[in-house]
Design a protein around this motif. Sequence first.
Motif, mmCIF file in Angstrom:
data_model
loop_
_atom_site.group_PDB
_atom_site.id
_atom_site.type_symbol
_atom_site.label_atom_id
_atom_site.label_comp_id
_atom_site.label_asym_id
_atom_site.label_seq_id
_atom_site.Cartn_x
_atom_site.Cartn_y
_atom_site.Cartn_z
ATOM 1 N N LYS A 1 45.320 43.862 35.133
ATOM 2 C CA LYS A 1 44.151 44.143 35.960
ATOM 3 C C LYS A 1 43.636 42.879 36.634
ATOM 4 C CE LYS A 1 42.786 47.757 32.715
ATOM 5 N NZ LYS A 1 41.810 48.174 31.721
ATOM 6 N N ARG A 2 44.459 41.886 36.770
ATOM 7 C CA ARG A 2 43.992 40.569 37.193
ATOM 8 C C ARG A 2 43.421 40.579 38.598
ATOM 9 N NH1 ARG A 2 49.184 36.777 37.559
ATOM 10 N NH2 ARG A 2 47.590 35.410 38.467
ATOM 11 N N PHE A 3 43.834 41.527 39.454
ATOM 12 C CA PHE A 3 43.378 41.521 40.828
ATOM 13 C C PHE A 3 42.212 42.479 41.064
ATOM 14 C CE2 PHE A 3 47.946 40.334 41.094
ATOM 15 C CZ PHE A 3 47.755 39.017 41.480
ATOM 16 N N GLN A 4 41.739 43.146 40.044
ATOM 17 C CA GLN A 4 40.599 44.027 40.183
ATOM 18 C C GLN A 4 39.307 43.228 40.063
ATOM 19 O OE1 GLN A 4 40.713 47.426 37.631
ATOM 20 N NE2 GLN A 4 42.911 47.704 37.849
ATOM 21 N N PRO A 5 38.237 43.700 40.684
ATOM 22 C CA PRO A 5 36.949 43.023 40.511
ATOM 23 C C PRO A 5 36.456 43.200 39.086
ATOM 24 C CG PRO A 5 36.664 45.102 41.690
ATOM 25 C CD PRO A 5 38.141 44.870 41.573
ATOM 26 N N PRO A 6 35.638 42.292 38.610
ATOM 27 C CA PRO A 6 35.155 42.398 37.237
ATOM 28 C C PRO A 6 34.295 43.633 37.034
ATOM 29 C CG PRO A 6 33.936 40.717 38.423
ATOM 30 C CD PRO A 6 35.070 41.122 39.305
ATOM 31 N N GLU B 1 25.911 37.759 31.251
ATOM 32 C CA GLU B 1 26.425 39.075 31.621
ATOM 33 C C GLU B 1 27.611 39.408 30.728
ATOM 34 O OE1 GLU B 1 27.498 38.803 35.730
ATOM 35 O OE2 GLU B 1 29.580 38.256 35.310
ATOM 36 N N VAL B 2 27.817 40.700 30.506
ATOM 37 C CA VAL B 2 28.932 41.164 29.691
ATOM 38 C C VAL B 2 29.852 41.975 30.581
ATOM 39 C CG1 VAL B 2 27.668 43.228 28.886
ATOM 40 C CG2 VAL B 2 29.613 42.350 27.564
ATOM 41 N N ARG B 3 31.146 41.635 30.534
ATOM 42 C CA ARG B 3 32.114 42.317 31.385
ATOM 43 C C ARG B 3 33.511 42.162 30.813
ATOM 44 N NH1 ARG B 3 34.999 38.692 34.469
ATOM 45 N NH2 ARG B 3 34.084 36.654 34.977
ATOM 46 N N LEU B 4 34.452 42.876 31.411
ATOM 47 C CA LEU B 4 35.845 42.772 31.005
ATOM 48 C C LEU B 4 36.516 41.602 31.719
ATOM 49 C CD1 LEU B 4 37.113 46.478 31.015
ATOM 50 C CD2 LEU B 4 36.430 45.096 29.057
ATOM 51 N N ALA B 5 37.432 40.949 31.005
ATOM 52 C CA ALA B 5 38.266 39.923 31.632
ATOM 53 C C ALA B 5 39.223 40.593 32.602
ATOM 54 C CB ALA B 5 39.043 39.150 30.573
ATOM 55 N N ARG B 6 39.472 39.924 33.707
ATOM 56 C CA ARG B 6 40.402 40.458 34.706
ATOM 57 C C ARG B 6 41.519 39.476 35.051
ATOM 58 N NH1 ARG B 6 39.236 44.725 33.398
ATOM 59 N NH2 ARG B 6 38.285 46.416 34.579
ATOM 60 N N LYS C 1 44.158 36.038 33.648
ATOM 61 C CA LYS C 1 44.702 35.321 32.495
ATOM 62 C C LYS C 1 43.844 34.118 32.141
ATOM 63 C CE LYS C 1 49.599 36.531 33.138
ATOM 64 N NZ LYS C 1 50.964 36.002 33.372
ATOM 65 N N SER C 2 43.292 33.471 33.162
ATOM 66 C CA SER C 2 42.465 32.296 32.901
ATOM 67 C C SER C 2 41.226 32.657 32.099
ATOM 68 C CB SER C 2 42.068 31.622 34.216
ATOM 69 O OG SER C 2 41.310 32.505 35.034
ATOM 70 N N GLU C 3 40.698 33.849 32.321
ATOM 71 C CA GLU C 3 39.525 34.286 31.561
ATOM 72 C C GLU C 3 39.901 34.561 30.110
ATOM 73 O OE1 GLU C 3 36.937 36.423 35.086
ATOM 74 O OE2 GLU C 3 38.334 37.633 33.930
ATOM 75 N N ILE C 4 41.069 35.124 29.887
ATOM 76 C CA ILE C 4 41.519 35.370 28.522
ATOM 77 C C ILE C 4 41.769 34.044 27.804
ATOM 78 C CG2 ILE C 4 43.340 36.403 27.103
ATOM 79 C CD1 ILE C 4 43.598 38.559 29.260
ATOM 80 N N LEU D 1 29.640 44.286 40.810
ATOM 81 C CA LEU D 1 28.848 43.793 41.926
ATOM 82 C C LEU D 1 29.450 42.567 42.590
ATOM 83 C CD1 LEU D 1 25.292 44.152 40.364
ATOM 84 C CD2 LEU D 1 26.447 45.735 41.901
ATOM 85 N N GLU D 2 30.164 41.758 41.846
ATOM 86 C CA GLU D 2 30.595 40.498 42.415
ATOM 87 C C GLU D 2 31.779 39.939 41.641
ATOM 88 O OE1 GLU D 2 27.407 37.843 39.823
ATOM 89 O OE2 GLU D 2 27.134 38.080 41.974
ATOM 90 N N PHE D 3 32.513 39.066 42.263
ATOM 91 C CA PHE D 3 33.546 38.311 41.562
ATOM 92 C C PHE D 3 32.887 37.128 40.893
ATOM 93 C CE2 PHE D 3 36.045 40.577 44.701
ATOM 94 C CZ PHE D 3 37.138 40.974 43.968
ATOM 95 N N VAL D 4 33.264 36.860 39.643
ATOM 96 C CA VAL D 4 32.710 35.735 38.906
ATOM 97 C C VAL D 4 33.831 34.777 38.589
ATOM 98 C CG1 VAL D 4 31.492 35.035 36.826
ATOM 99 C CG2 VAL D 4 30.922 37.205 37.921
ATOM 100 N N ASN D 5 33.707 33.548 38.978
ATOM 101 C CA ASN D 5 34.762 32.559 38.746
ATOM 102 C C ASN D 5 34.835 32.177 37.287
ATOM 103 O OD1 ASN D 5 35.455 32.445 41.488
ATOM 104 N ND2 ASN D 5 33.746 31.058 41.907
#
Length: 310
Positions: free
Chosen positions: A29-34, A44-49, A51-54, A306-310
């Motif tokens: 799901k790496r290319f999907q928005p968070p 904020e709480v969200r799913l990782a999208r 590999k860098s986030e994991i 709502l937004e992409f988070v780096n």
Amino acid sequence: MFPGLMFKPGRGNGLRFVGRGLAAGAFGKRFQPPKIYGRLGSLEVRLARKKSEIRRAQRLRYKVFYEEMSAIPGALAMLSRRDEDSYDAVFDHLLVIDRGDAGDGRRWRPSKVVGTYRMLRQEVADLNDGFYTQGEYDIAPLLAAKTDYSFLELGRSCVLKPYRNKRTLELLWQGVWSYVREHGADVMIGCASFEGTDPKAHEEALSFLYHTALAPEDWRVQAHAHLRVDMNMMPRERINARRALKGLPPLIKGYLRLGAFVGDGAVIDRQFGTTDVLIILPVEAIRTRYFAHFGAPDEAAQADALEFVN
């Protein structure tokens, strides 16, 4: 996981090929928005999208499990400074991120991952090597008996020390509960942990769990015989309930308040330096007073991407 507190699946079965389930995990799901499940101030709480986030979640896990607590790292973990295993590819990873702003979008410090859970849905587990928990507990009979239920495994929970407070825990739970409702999960399972590998140090708390929270027969799961430690160490009449509750890790107390059961038998996890108990939480057993705050299970879960988070 907090000090003396861990919610993680049991020991795995080594490396494996991931196969068809990879697309269902976070890497697919790496290319999907968070998918953002909630915000509170700068958190904020969200799913990782990505590999860098994991990898950021794995570094947090290493810091808590290996540097702060008693887990014993292997050579690879020592080199990478990350807690990782082959299951990470098929789990979804829930993140609590401090965005580094005051909630108004104006960033004044770098964002960082301060809390994490990983979650494995039954349909994904079935496409791979099953649930991680099966390394410690014989969950196969329960799955076979409850074919009308969809199971969700939770694990590798931890929070960075300065953020270990009620609001971070509530934000994590909001994320888990939104995920449960979004995917229609019926049962949550996973291993919660006492710190240390001497069950006698927790004999009153373990005995309290055995006498007051043991799963009913139709939900009961046994620890594997070669790993099982009897939790019934003290007769019920000798247990001081107030003292036993004080000896429970906060996460276990939280799940008991929701209506969770425990499995039969504790397991010593020497790699992580913990004594584990199995948590079983059917959604139908969750006490309804919690629905007013987090939403009823049959309500549509709202996720604001709502937004992409780096």
